[in-house]
Write a protein that holds these residues in place. Structure first.
Motif, PDB file in Angstrom:
ATOM      1  N   ALA A 161     -45.787 -13.101 -41.897  1.00  0.00           N
ATOM      2  CA  ALA A 161     -47.217 -13.126 -41.591  1.00  0.00           C
ATOM      3  C   ALA A 161     -47.564 -14.203 -40.560  1.00  0.00           C
ATOM      4  O   ALA A 161     -48.472 -14.034 -39.764  1.00  0.00           O
ATOM      5  CB  ALA A 161     -48.025 -13.342 -42.868  1.00  0.00           C
ATOM      6  N   ASN A 162     -46.805 -15.308 -40.533  1.00  0.00           N
ATOM      7  CA  ASN A 162     -47.068 -16.391 -39.591  1.00  0.00           C
ATOM      8  C   ASN A 162     -46.294 -16.236 -38.272  1.00  0.00           C
ATOM      9  O   ASN A 162     -46.347 -17.107 -37.418  1.00  0.00           O
ATOM     10  CB  ASN A 162     -46.785 -17.758 -40.224  1.00  0.00           C
ATOM     11  CG  ASN A 162     -45.315 -17.976 -40.542  1.00  0.00           C
ATOM     12  OD1 ASN A 162     -44.451 -17.177 -40.222  1.00  0.00           O
ATOM     13  ND2 ASN A 162     -45.037 -19.094 -41.200  1.00  0.00           N
ATOM     14  N   GLY A 163     -45.544 -15.135 -38.127  1.00  0.00           N
ATOM     15  CA  GLY A 163     -44.800 -14.861 -36.903  1.00  0.00           C
ATOM     16  C   GLY A 163     -43.363 -15.337 -36.896  1.00  0.00           C
ATOM     17  O   GLY A 163     -42.579 -14.954 -36.029  1.00  0.00           O
ATOM     18  N   ALA A 164     -42.982 -16.180 -37.838  1.00  0.00           N
ATOM     19  CA  ALA A 164     -41.597 -16.668 -37.905  1.00  0.00           C
ATOM     20  C   ALA A 164     -40.677 -15.555 -38.423  1.00  0.00           C
ATOM     21  O   ALA A 164     -41.105 -14.706 -39.210  1.00  0.00           O
ATOM     22  CB  ALA A 164     -41.508 -17.888 -38.813  1.00  0.00           C
ATOM     23  N   PRO A 165     -39.413 -15.543 -37.991  1.00  0.00           N
ATOM     24  CA  PRO A 165     -38.484 -14.503 -38.434  1.00  0.00           C
ATOM     25  C   PRO A 165     -38.175 -14.551 -39.933  1.00  0.00           C
ATOM     26  O   PRO A 165     -37.703 -15.577 -40.439  1.00  0.00           O
ATOM     27  CB  PRO A 165     -37.225 -14.775 -37.615  1.00  0.00           C
ATOM     28  CG  PRO A 165     -37.710 -15.509 -36.413  1.00  0.00           C
ATOM     29  CD  PRO A 165     -38.841 -16.356 -36.921  1.00  0.00           C
ATOM     30  N   ALA A 166     -38.454 -13.458 -40.618  1.00  0.00           N
ATOM     31  CA  ALA A 166     -38.080 -13.283 -42.021  1.00  0.00           C
ATOM     32  C   ALA A 166     -36.825 -12.424 -42.031  1.00  0.00           C
ATOM     33  O   ALA A 166     -36.855 -11.258 -41.645  1.00  0.00           O
ATOM     34  CB  ALA A 166     -39.204 -12.621 -42.804  1.00  0.00           C
ATOM     35  N   ILE A 167     -35.710 -13.002 -42.447  1.00  0.00           N
ATOM     36  CA  ILE A 167     -34.423 -12.313 -42.442  1.00  0.00           C
ATOM     37  C   ILE A 167     -34.379 -11.300 -43.582  1.00  0.00           C
ATOM     38  O   ILE A 167     -34.755 -11.608 -44.714  1.00  0.00           O
ATOM     39  CB  ILE A 167     -33.273 -13.335 -42.549  1.00  0.00           C
ATOM     40  CG1 ILE A 167     -33.292 -14.257 -41.320  1.00  0.00           C
ATOM     41  CG2 ILE A 167     -31.934 -12.635 -42.686  1.00  0.00           C
ATOM     42  CD1 ILE A 167     -32.334 -15.427 -41.398  1.00  0.00           C
ATOM     43  N   ASP A 168     -33.923 -10.090 -43.265  1.00  0.00           N
ATOM     44  CA  ASP A 168     -33.831  -9.026 -44.263  1.00  0.00           C
ATOM     45  C   ASP A 168     -32.796  -9.368 -45.338  1.00  0.00           C
ATOM     46  O   ASP A 168     -31.759  -9.965 -45.061  1.00  0.00           O
ATOM     47  CB  ASP A 168     -33.437  -7.702 -43.600  1.00  0.00           C
ATOM     48  CG  ASP A 168     -34.522  -7.140 -42.703  1.00  0.00           C
ATOM     49  OD1 ASP A 168     -35.679  -7.579 -42.809  1.00  0.00           O
ATOM     50  OD2 ASP A 168     -34.192  -6.252 -41.887  1.00  0.00           O
ATOM     51  N   GLY A 169     -33.088  -8.970 -46.585  1.00  0.00           N
ATOM     52  CA  GLY A 169     -32.132  -9.078 -47.687  1.00  0.00           C
ATOM     53  C   GLY A 169     -32.022 -10.440 -48.330  1.00  0.00           C
ATOM     54  O   GLY A 169     -31.111 -10.661 -49.126  1.00  0.00           O
ATOM     55  N   THR A 170     -32.931 -11.360 -48.021  1.00  0.00           N
ATOM     56  CA  THR A 170     -32.835 -12.698 -48.604  1.00  0.00           C
ATOM     57  C   THR A 170     -33.284 -12.706 -50.063  1.00  0.00           C
ATOM     58  O   THR A 170     -33.954 -11.785 -50.529  1.00  0.00           O
ATOM     59  CB  THR A 170     -33.682 -13.712 -47.811  1.00  0.00           C
ATOM     60  OG1 THR A 170     -35.041 -13.295 -47.814  1.00  0.00           O
ATOM     61  CG2 THR A 170     -33.163 -13.858 -46.381  1.00  0.00           C
ATOM     62  N   LEU A 171     -32.929 -13.763 -50.754  1.00  0.00           N
ATOM     63  CA  LEU A 171     -33.325 -13.962 -52.143  1.00  0.00           C
ATOM     64  C   LEU A 171     -34.813 -14.295 -52.234  1.00  0.00           C
ATOM     65  O   LEU A 171     -35.512 -13.832 -53.124  1.00  0.00           O
ATOM     66  CB  LEU A 171     -32.486 -15.094 -52.744  1.00  0.00           C
ATOM     67  CG  LEU A 171     -32.805 -15.561 -54.141  1.00  0.00           C
ATOM     68  CD1 LEU A 171     -32.482 -14.479 -55.153  1.00  0.00           C
ATOM     69  CD2 LEU A 171     -32.035 -16.828 -54.461  1.00  0.00           C
TER      70      LEU A 171
END
Length: 172
Positions: A114-124
């Motif tokens: 939501a803040n534009g930073a990369p959210a890596i797929d499959g994280t805990l």
């Protein structure tokens, strides 16, 4: 009965050498995260084992990048971060983001938080945060960031760092 040592007397005491400190502190098992940001042109990130929940009110998280980091100044400038808490099967991601100068996002699936930073797929888990303040701390910086959003996948297991290596609860 002797008096407590003064601050000046504490400063005169010598501490352990770096190798001993690393070896002993390596016995403290930690989770593994990749902290990311996007500067408007490209994503940046680094692996971090020093993420700590700091405060519930206000919601703060803390982490400690090394002063030698070439990535942290780029994330600091962006201010909006995503702390990607890695799952047990994301060792390659942890290793890839620990390498200086590499294209760390090559082959890594992610989407903007939501803040534009990369959210890596499959994280805990994912913690979106904004840098509030930094404190000098020897060869590291203590960063305090305000949490703006967070989520967790309750069905995933964590990637752990212990005695200089990665593992999980089932590792032997």
């Amino acid at each position: 009965m002797s008096a407590e040592p003064t601050l000046a007397e504490h400063a005169e005491l010598s501490g352990p050498d770096a190798a001993t400190l690393r070896q002993v502190m390596g016995h403290f098992c930690t989770g593994v995260a990749v902290i990311t940001a996007h500067d408007g042109e490209r994503p940046h990130g680094f692996t971090c084992q020093s993420v700590v929940s700091l405060s519930l009110e206000p919601p703060f998280v803390s982490f400690c990048p090394t002063k030698k980091s070439t990535s942290w100044p780029l994330l600091r400038e962006a201010r909006h971060l995503c702390i990607n808490v890695l799952a047990h099967d994301q060792k390659a991601i942890a290793s890839g983001f620990a390498v200086s100068g590499a294209d760390k996002f090559d082959g890594v699936s992610w989407a903007p938080a939501a803040n534009g930073a990369p959210a890596i797929d499959g994280t805990l888990a994912r913690i979106d945060a904004t840098v509030e303040v930094e404190h000098d701390a020897g060869d590291h910086t203590i960063v305090i960031a305000r949490i703006t959003d967070l989520t967790a996948d309750v069905d995933r297991e964590p990637l752990l760092f212990f005695k200089g290596g990665f593992g999980d609860f089932n590792a032997h």
